[in-house]
Design a protein around this motif. Structure first.
Motif, PDB file in Angstrom:
ATOM      1  N   THR A  83     -10.146  58.733  68.307  1.00  0.00           N
ATOM      2  CA  THR A  83      -9.433  60.008  68.280  1.00  0.00           C
ATOM      3  C   THR A  83      -9.221  60.461  66.838  1.00  0.00           C
ATOM      4  OG1 THR A  83      -7.245  58.975  68.214  1.00  0.00           O
ATOM      5  CG2 THR A  83      -8.187  59.414  70.403  1.00  0.00           C
ATOM      6  N   GLN A  84      -8.915  61.736  66.689  1.00  0.00           N
ATOM      7  CA  GLN A  84      -8.628  62.263  65.354  1.00  0.00           C
ATOM      8  C   GLN A  84      -7.352  61.628  64.806  1.00  0.00           C
ATOM      9  OE1 GLN A  84      -8.155  66.532  65.130  1.00  0.00           O
ATOM     10  NE2 GLN A  84      -8.440  66.561  62.923  1.00  0.00           N
ATOM     11  N   SER A  85      -6.395  61.401  65.669  1.00  0.00           N
ATOM     12  CA  SER A  85      -5.145  60.780  65.248  1.00  0.00           C
ATOM     13  C   SER A  85      -5.404  59.399  64.652  1.00  0.00           C
ATOM     14  CB  SER A  85      -4.188  60.676  66.441  1.00  0.00           C
ATOM     15  OG  SER A  85      -3.047  59.926  66.112  1.00  0.00           O
ATOM     16  N   ARG A  86      -6.305  58.633  65.298  1.00  0.00           N
ATOM     17  CA  ARG A  86      -6.631  57.299  64.798  1.00  0.00           C
ATOM     18  C   ARG A  86      -7.299  57.390  63.425  1.00  0.00           C
ATOM     19  NH1 ARG A  86      -4.204  53.001  66.253  1.00  0.00           N
ATOM     20  NH2 ARG A  86      -5.384  51.087  66.356  1.00  0.00           N
ATOM     21  N   LEU A  87      -8.221  58.316  63.297  1.00  0.00           N
ATOM     22  CA  LEU A  87      -8.900  58.483  62.014  1.00  0.00           C
ATOM     23  C   LEU A  87      -7.902  58.817  60.911  1.00  0.00           C
ATOM     24  CD1 LEU A  87     -11.721  58.751  60.527  1.00  0.00           C
ATOM     25  CD2 LEU A  87     -11.411  61.214  60.854  1.00  0.00           C
ATOM     26  N   THR A 114     -11.160  57.209  50.213  1.00  0.00           N
ATOM     27  CA  THR A 114     -11.203  56.353  51.392  1.00  0.00           C
ATOM     28  C   THR A 114     -12.109  57.013  52.412  1.00  0.00           C
ATOM     29  OG1 THR A 114      -9.049  55.280  51.162  1.00  0.00           O
ATOM     30  CG2 THR A 114      -9.905  55.503  53.378  1.00  0.00           C
ATOM     31  N   TYR A 115     -13.135  56.287  52.825  1.00  0.00           N
ATOM     32  CA  TYR A 115     -14.030  56.768  53.878  1.00  0.00           C
ATOM     33  C   TYR A 115     -13.716  55.983  55.141  1.00  0.00           C
ATOM     34  CZ  TYR A 115     -18.189  57.103  56.797  1.00  0.00           C
ATOM     35  OH  TYR A 115     -19.033  57.288  57.861  1.00  0.00           O
ATOM     36  N   ALA A 116     -13.633  56.679  56.270  1.00  0.00           N
ATOM     37  CA  ALA A 116     -13.318  55.997  57.531  1.00  0.00           C
ATOM     38  C   ALA A 116     -14.086  56.624  58.682  1.00  0.00           C
ATOM     39  CB  ALA A 116     -11.814  56.048  57.810  1.00  0.00           C
ATOM     40  N   ASN A 117     -14.377  55.804  59.674  1.00  0.00           N
ATOM     41  CA  ASN A 117     -14.898  56.336  60.936  1.00  0.00           C
ATOM     42  C   ASN A 117     -14.428  55.461  62.090  1.00  0.00           C
ATOM     43  OD1 ASN A 117     -16.912  54.218  61.565  1.00  0.00           O
ATOM     44  ND2 ASN A 117     -18.067  55.049  59.837  1.00  0.00           N
ATOM     45  N   THR A 118     -14.208  56.098  63.236  1.00  0.00           N
ATOM     46  CA  THR A 118     -13.912  55.385  64.470  1.00  0.00           C
ATOM     47  C   THR A 118     -14.787  55.991  65.545  1.00  0.00           C
ATOM     48  OG1 THR A 118     -12.211  54.888  66.140  1.00  0.00           O
ATOM     49  CG2 THR A 118     -11.862  56.880  64.798  1.00  0.00           C
ATOM     50  N   VAL A 119     -15.713  55.203  66.063  1.00  0.00           N
ATOM     51  CA  VAL A 119     -16.722  55.747  66.973  1.00  0.00           C
ATOM     52  C   VAL A 119     -16.914  54.848  68.186  1.00  0.00           C
ATOM     53  CG1 VAL A 119     -17.974  56.783  65.016  1.00  0.00           C
ATOM     54  CG2 VAL A 119     -18.695  54.568  65.917  1.00  0.00           C
ATOM     55  N   ALA A 120     -17.480  55.433  69.227  1.00  0.00           N
ATOM     56  CA  ALA A 120     -17.920  54.696  70.414  1.00  0.00           C
ATOM     57  C   ALA A 120     -19.396  55.010  70.595  1.00  0.00           C
ATOM     58  CB  ALA A 120     -17.128  55.126  71.644  1.00  0.00           C
ATOM     59  N   GLY A 130     -21.827  58.518  73.675  1.00  0.00           N
ATOM     60  CA  GLY A 130     -20.938  58.153  72.586  1.00  0.00           C
ATOM     61  C   GLY A 130     -20.584  59.302  71.657  1.00  0.00           C
ATOM     62  N   HIS A 131     -19.504  59.104  70.924  1.00  0.00           N
ATOM     63  CA  HIS A 131     -19.019  60.121  69.988  1.00  0.00           C
ATOM     64  C   HIS A 131     -18.162  59.439  68.948  1.00  0.00           C
ATOM     65  CE1 HIS A 131     -14.664  60.551  71.256  1.00  0.00           C
ATOM     66  NE2 HIS A 131     -15.149  59.753  72.200  1.00  0.00           N
ATOM     67  N   GLY A 132     -17.694  60.195  67.966  1.00  0.00           N
ATOM     68  CA  GLY A 132     -16.854  59.567  66.961  1.00  0.00           C
ATOM     69  C   GLY A 132     -16.229  60.554  65.992  1.00  0.00           C
ATOM     70  N   TRP A 133     -15.249  60.048  65.257  1.00  0.00           N
ATOM     71  CA  TRP A 133     -14.573  60.805  64.203  1.00  0.00           C
ATOM     72  C   TRP A 133     -14.923  60.181  62.860  1.00  0.00           C
ATOM     73  CZ3 TRP A 133     -11.898  65.268  64.951  1.00  0.00           C
ATOM     74  CH2 TRP A 133     -11.538  65.584  66.272  1.00  0.00           C
TER      75      TRP A 133
END
Length: 494
Positions: A83-87, A114-120, A130-133
């Motif tokens: 989710t965007q909140s998690r990112l 800081t670079y981040a991603n949370t994806v499925a 799948g998708h991701g932020w």
């Protein structure tokens, strides 16, 4: 003044992924962390392989276990992780650690990031691709107190997790490189996200730029670039001007959609909306708190002289937002494609509000010649399950007759097909319409406005004329001698 600024080459040579990572690694000031969850540490891997990563990477990590992730970043209210909140929590947490652990006194010229991603990635059944932020928070000046930030939402199209991981890694490199060396040209930055990536492999359906170096960036305009660049089929934004993720905004919602050019939005548009909405929320399966109204503008309606007129788009969007509405910009010319898009996110009730002239076009075979199943294939998608059309009447300019679903004139070959949908309750007339506004057409209002004629203000919703005058919307410069270009559908109300 930002300390990292690329020189524009005379020719736009696309640097390789290794060249991009090496340029960043060899910059003594760019320094930060990578936090990647769901598809390996694909972005960080490119920086490690390029060489010189110790001068760029303070930390690279992946909190794959949910308990570890919750312990580090906190627990999401909805229990979800992609989710965007998690990112945002990842970016907040990791940047805070950078500030705490890297001495600014010893490293006064460091530009933190800081670079981040949370994806499925794709599941085993290959049902959900799948998708991701993906996001980066960064500095362009060591004295910069407020960070800049770019956040994307992506949808994978490939059928193998390995390929999706590789695509994500390249996208991440392009994002970091663009943030530092293309920040002053955000439209180009978006294009460069697809360097060395085929657009058929991944879709970017939302982007937001924030921070001191992006104060002049209008995120709604950036949304338009996503469609212009064929990065996505539709984008959405709310009354506050912030971009929305369509999948989240439409998820399991009852949807009432109004299509039009809204150039400008008129009293008849608002009458169509209000009257159809009153009917829609009384439908048996519709829950008011789970309903969204969408004003949709097709990309074809954004074109002027063969090009997309961005200012014209902004003018229309601003007026709809000022009335508190959610706007969807799409490239769907046919209604069935719009409904098919909605069906990706909801199985609840869908309503389409349209004028009689639009309904006549829906039953015109020429729009479906490209389909192997022709109009029957399109209608199978259009009138799928719980869809209903709310029909706004039109006054025949020649006879003065009020045209409704009962006397609408469709092509003779389509009459029986039309009767089938009419008698099965798929088309419902709006009977409590306001007869005093039926004569209003956007094109006529626009012509009066540009020619300096009087009376156009009376045909628009309250407050809209003042905004148009104050901000000089719909500039006459775009139309020579005040002429209105010929429209494909002359009687279109919207």
């Amino acid at each position: 003044m930002p300390t990292v600024l690329s020189k524009e080459d005379a020719f736009e040579n696309i640097p390789s992924i290794k060249a991009k990572t090496l340029r960043i690694n060899l910059n003594p000031n760019i320094y930060g962390t990578f936090a990647e969850i769901g598809a390996g540490q694909e972005t960080a891997r490119h920086f490690f392989r390029a060489g010189g990563a110790s001068g760029t990477i303070a930390k690279a990590m992946s909190a794959y276990d949910k308990s570890f992730s919750d312990a580090i970043y906190g627990i999401e209210e909805d229990g979800r992780y992609v989710t965007q909140s998690r990112l945002k929590k990842m970016l907040n947490h990791e940047m805070q650690l950078v500030e705490e652990r890297i001495s600014r006194e010893n490293n006064p010229n460091y530009l933190f990031f800081t670079y981040a991603n949370t994806v499925a990635t794709i599941d085993f059944s290959k049902r959900y691709k799948g998708h991701g932020w993906v996001g980066i928070r960064f500095q362009l000046d060591p004295d910069q107190k407020e960070y800049d930030e770019i956040v994307l939402h992506i949808r994978f199209k490939q059928n193998e997790a390995r390929l999706q991981q590789e695509t994500l890694g390249i996208l991440g490199v392009n994002l970091i490189y663009g943030a530092y060396f293309k920040f002053n040209k955000p439209k180009k930055l978006l294009k460069y996200l697809y360097d060395h990536i085929d657009k058929d492999t991944v879709e970017i359906d939302m982007v937001n730029f924030t921070g001191p170096n992006f104060k002049e960036v209008d995120n709604r305009l950036m949304s338009l670039q996503l469609i212009k660049n064929d990065m996505t089929d539709a984008v959405m934004f709310g009354p506050d001007g912030n971009n929305l993720l369509p999948a989240a905004a439409l998820y399991k919602k009852n949807i009432l959609a109004l299509r039009g050019s809204f150039r400008p939005v008129t009293k008849v548009n608002m009458d169509m909306f209000q009257k159809s909405y009153d009917i829609f929320i009384r439908e048996q399966t519709v829950e008011l708190e789970n309903t969204i109204v969408v004003f949709e503008i097709t990309l074809s309606n954004l074109k002027a002289s063969g090009e997309i007129d961005e200012q014209d788009f902004m003018d229309r969007a601003e007026l709809l937002c000022s009335l508190g509405h959610t706007v969807l910009i799409s490239k769907f010319q046919e209604y069935y494609k719009l409904v098919e898009y909605f069906n990706n996110y909801t199985k609840a009730r869908i309503g389409l509000t349209m004028g009689v002239n639009n309904l006549v076009d829906v039953f015109d075979e020429k729009y479906y010649r490209h389909l192997s199943g022709g109009i029957l294939e399109a209608f199978g998608k259009l009138f799928f399950k719980d869809l209903k059309v709310y029909l706004y009447p039109m006054k025949d300019p020649e006879t003065g007759q009020i045209m409704t679903s009962n006397n609408v004139k469709v092509h003779p070959r389509m009459k029986e097909l039309y009767k089938f949908f009419k008698y099965n309750g798929k088309v419902m007339d709006i009977i409590d319409y306001d007869p005093d506004v039926m004569h209003i057409f956007s094109r006529d209002v626009l012509k009066k406005l540009m020619n300096g004629e009087k009376g156009w203000e009376d045909e628009l919703p309250e407050g809209i004329p003042e905004i148009i005058k104050e901000k000089h919307l719909f500039s006459q410069k775009e139309l020579p001698e005040g002429e209105i270009p010929e429209k494909k559908k002359e009687k279109e109300k919207a």
